[in-house]
Design an enzyme around this catalytic site. Structure first.
Site, PDB file in Angstrom:
ATOM      1  N   ASP A  27       5.371  27.340  71.249  1.00 15.91           N
ATOM      2  CA  ASP A  27       4.350  26.728  72.096  1.00 15.91           C
ATOM      3  C   ASP A  27       3.724  28.107  72.725  1.00 15.91           C
ATOM      4  O   ASP A  27       3.428  27.977  73.853  1.00 15.91           O
ATOM      5  CB  ASP A  27       4.773  25.940  73.046  1.00 15.91           C
ATOM      6  CG  ASP A  27       3.802  25.387  73.953  1.00 15.91           C
ATOM      7  OD1 ASP A  27       2.680  25.385  73.611  1.00 15.91           O
ATOM      8  OD2 ASP A  27       4.082  24.342  74.894  1.00 15.91           O
TER       9      ASP A  27
ATOM     10  N   HIS B  43      -2.251  33.575  78.272  1.00 15.72           N
ATOM     11  CA  HIS B  43      -3.299  33.426  79.470  1.00 15.72           C
ATOM     12  C   HIS B  43      -3.478  34.787  80.046  1.00 15.72           C
ATOM     13  O   HIS B  43      -2.676  35.548  80.220  1.00 15.72           O
ATOM     14  CB  HIS B  43      -2.690  32.402  80.657  1.00 15.72           C
ATOM     15  CG  HIS B  43      -2.774  30.902  80.197  1.00 15.72           C
ATOM     16  ND1 HIS B  43      -3.732  30.139  79.898  1.00 15.72           N
ATOM     17  CD2 HIS B  43      -1.513  30.375  80.173  1.00 15.72           C
ATOM     18  CE1 HIS B  43      -3.506  29.022  79.460  1.00 15.72           C
ATOM     19  NE2 HIS B  43      -1.993  28.954  79.880  1.00 15.72           N
TER      20      HIS B  43
ATOM     21  N   HIS C  24      -0.958  28.398  70.456  1.00 12.53           N
ATOM     22  CA  HIS C  24      -2.434  28.322  71.041  1.00 12.53           C
ATOM     23  C   HIS C  24      -2.948  29.707  70.671  1.00 12.53           C
ATOM     24  O   HIS C  24      -2.440  30.890  71.205  1.00 12.53           O
ATOM     25  CB  HIS C  24      -2.428  28.000  72.518  1.00 12.53           C
ATOM     26  CG  HIS C  24      -1.962  26.634  72.959  1.00 12.53           C
ATOM     27  ND1 HIS C  24      -2.399  25.268  72.787  1.00 12.53           N
ATOM     28  CD2 HIS C  24      -0.530  26.150  72.892  1.00 12.53           C
ATOM     29  CE1 HIS C  24      -1.632  24.435  72.955  1.00 12.53           C
ATOM     30  NE2 HIS C  24      -0.477  24.892  73.122  1.00 12.53           N
ATOM     31  N   LEU C  25      -4.174  29.742  69.878  1.00 11.35           N
ATOM     32  CA  LEU C  25      -4.614  30.943  69.744  1.00 11.35           C
ATOM     33  C   LEU C  25      -6.226  31.266  70.477  1.00 11.35           C
ATOM     34  O   LEU C  25      -6.690  32.398  70.261  1.00 11.35           O
ATOM     35  CB  LEU C  25      -5.093  31.208  68.053  1.00 11.35           C
ATOM     36  CG  LEU C  25      -3.584  31.007  67.237  1.00 11.35           C
ATOM     37  CD1 LEU C  25      -4.248  31.166  65.845  1.00 11.35           C
ATOM     38  CD2 LEU C  25      -2.928  32.069  67.762  1.00 11.35           C
ATOM     39  N   ARG C  26      -6.516  30.119  71.265  1.00 17.07           N
ATOM     40  CA  ARG C  26      -7.608  30.125  72.257  1.00 17.07           C
ATOM     41  C   ARG C  26      -8.912  30.657  71.913  1.00 17.07           C
ATOM     42  O   ARG C  26     -10.015  30.557  72.741  1.00 17.07           O
ATOM     43  CB  ARG C  26      -7.294  31.374  73.242  1.00 17.07           C
ATOM     44  CG  ARG C  26      -5.825  31.055  74.097  1.00 17.07           C
ATOM     45  CD  ARG C  26      -5.578  29.949  74.535  1.00 17.07           C
ATOM     46  NE  ARG C  26      -4.337  29.882  75.272  1.00 17.07           N
ATOM     47  CZ  ARG C  26      -3.900  28.723  75.816  1.00 17.07           C
ATOM     48  NH1 ARG C  26      -4.131  27.520  75.339  1.00 17.07           N
ATOM     49  NH2 ARG C  26      -2.732  28.626  76.520  1.00 17.07           N
TER      50      ARG C  26
HETATM   51 ZN   LIG Z   1       1.979  20.555  74.568  1.00 16.30          ZN
END
Ligand SMILES: [Zn+2]
Length: 442
Positions: free
Chosen positions: A310, A314, A67-69
């Site tokens: 994954d 945050h 996830h690179l946001r």
């Molecule tokens: Zn997931």
């Protein structure tokens, strides 16, 4: 060594492991103008020499679940910081999830990711498109347009595709592009208010639980849908014993199903939540010791053919909230190698070539991207791993913009030493790059 004139690089004396070619031997690897050269086919002098004696030289690692946001949550991570974090973890290619704001559900959104990735000049960045418009789970996204924009797979990750009819159409339609549908398997009605795995620990701690059955039921449903459609299904972050069994059975019946496991799901259990530390809050949650054992068994027998992180950064102020308010997920890229060494390689569950296969050619083949091998002529994406170096995980040293990790302070072994992308040295741990220096004898 300008941008146009990529250097000739000689990586000397390393243990070259390339599962795609069945290679595992000590030797030199040559790179010129961004490509891997054939062994012995060199009649020029190296401009860069990398001493890899005692180290592993393998295809650049591929992480198909990060996830690179960006766009939308740049305070957590950007495409540039995420891709830099990848390099620090030895990863040269990442596939990023579409749960951004707005989501990656159009051609323009996918193109934005590709462009930001090119601008960053860190790891290669491949967008994964959403399955449904707005990730709302109602209408199929324009998959063809996403492919035109550079998408290499589809998922609504962060959430499952809950509607079975929509999932069926997605599996059917994606066959046209021979791309895989990745699924965050979880029946949403069963996980409402859940913070951790449902079981003894959640009861003891008085925290809302997410039952293993929520995952198992959707894995079973989707394998059946893959069977009737002939589409390609990939189970993301598998975490339960029953799910592993279902994938094993599905494969045995010839269904096109694959699975990935994340380091936190084979190194930690729900007992970690006793500290009420939000760095142990993940989705799917940390499970029981029996589930961890089943995931490791699945990795050993090939049921789970891919390792992924994954990576879910945050910002501090978000993770510092009360456990039930804090978001799910951890920074994963920079601890991938050492946690894998500690929990899979050192106990003897997997060998280095087996681990490297799950981090190179297997994810490359799943995504249909021309990466993951050191074949002559291939893109020169190479990771040099110092497998014996010991170090302490210190989140303040992360290249990621975020610091949320459950592994702070862990004494570990193994980390990326030098990382080359497209024939360019883009990451080194310490000053080991020497230009114009003759190779050491031996
Ligand atoms: Zn997931």
């Amino acid at each position: 060594m300008g941008k146009l004139a990529l250097p000739t690089i000689q990586i000397t004396g390393g243990r070259i492991i390339d599962p795609a070619q069945g290679l595992d031997h000590v030797g030199d690897l040559w790179i010129s103008r961004g490509r891997i050269l054939p062994t012995g086919g060199v009649n020029e002098e190296a401009e860069v020499v990398i001493d890899a004696r005692g180290k592993i030289v393998c295809p650049g690692l591929i992480d198909l679940h990060v996830h690179l946001r960006e766009p939308g949550n740049e305070e957590d991570e950007t495409i540039a910081t995420g891709a830099a974090s990848a390099l620090a973890g030895g990863v040269t290619s990442v596939a990023c999830m579409p749960n951004t704001i707005p989501p990656i559900d159009t051609q323009a959104a996918a193109e934005f990711v590709v462009l930001q990735g090119q601008r960053a000049r860190q790891a290669n960045v491949y967008p994964v498109g959403a399955v449904s418009k707005g990730r709302k789970g109602e209408e199929l996204a324009a998959l063809g347009q996403l492919v035109a924009g550079g998408a290499v797979a589809f998922t609504d990750d962060g959430a499952p595709v809950a509607n079975a009819g929509l999932m069926r159409r997605a599996l059917e339609y994606s066959k046209m592009f021979d791309l895989v549908i990745m699924q965050h398997c979880q029946v949403p009605e069963l996980t409402v208010g859940g913070v951790m795995n449902e079981g003894f620990e959640s009861m003891r701690l008085g925290l809302g639980g997410m039952p293993a059955a929520a995952e198992d039921i959707m894995v079973a449903r989707d394998i059946r849908l893959a069977e009737i459609t002939g589409g390609r299904l990939h189970i993301q972050h598998i975490s339960t014993a029953r799910s592993v069994e279902l994938v094993r059975e599905g494969k045995a019946r010839g269904i096109k199903v694959t699975a990935e496991a994340c380091p936190h799901h084979f190194s930690l259990t729900d007992e970690c939540l006793r500290t009420f530390d939000s760095n142990f809050k993940m989705n799917p949650p940390l499970r029981t010791a029996a589930d961890v054992e089943a995931v490791i068994e699945g990795l050993k027998d090939g049921t789970i053919e891919i390792l992924a992180t994954d990576h879910a950064p945050h910002a501090r102020e978000k993770k510092m909230r009360e456990l039930d308010q804090a978001p799910f997920g951890i920074v994963g890229l920079e601890t991938l190698i050492p946690i894998t060494v500690k929990t899979l390689i050192e106990p003897g569950h997997l060998t280095w070539p087996e681990v490297i296969r799950k981090l190179t050619i297997n994810p490359a083949e799943l995504l249909r991207i021309p990466k993951g091998t050191l074949r002559p002529g291939a893109d020169a994406d190479v990771t040099v791993i110092d497998a014996s170096t010991t170090w302490t995980i210190d989140p303040t040293q992360f290249r990621s913009k975020s610091r949320n990790t459950p592994y702070a302070g862990w004494e570990v072994r193994g980390r990326a030493h030098t990382v080359i992308v497209g024939g360019e040295v883009r990451y080194t741990l310490g000053g080991i790059v020497r230009e114009g220096v003759a190779p050491a004898a031996g």
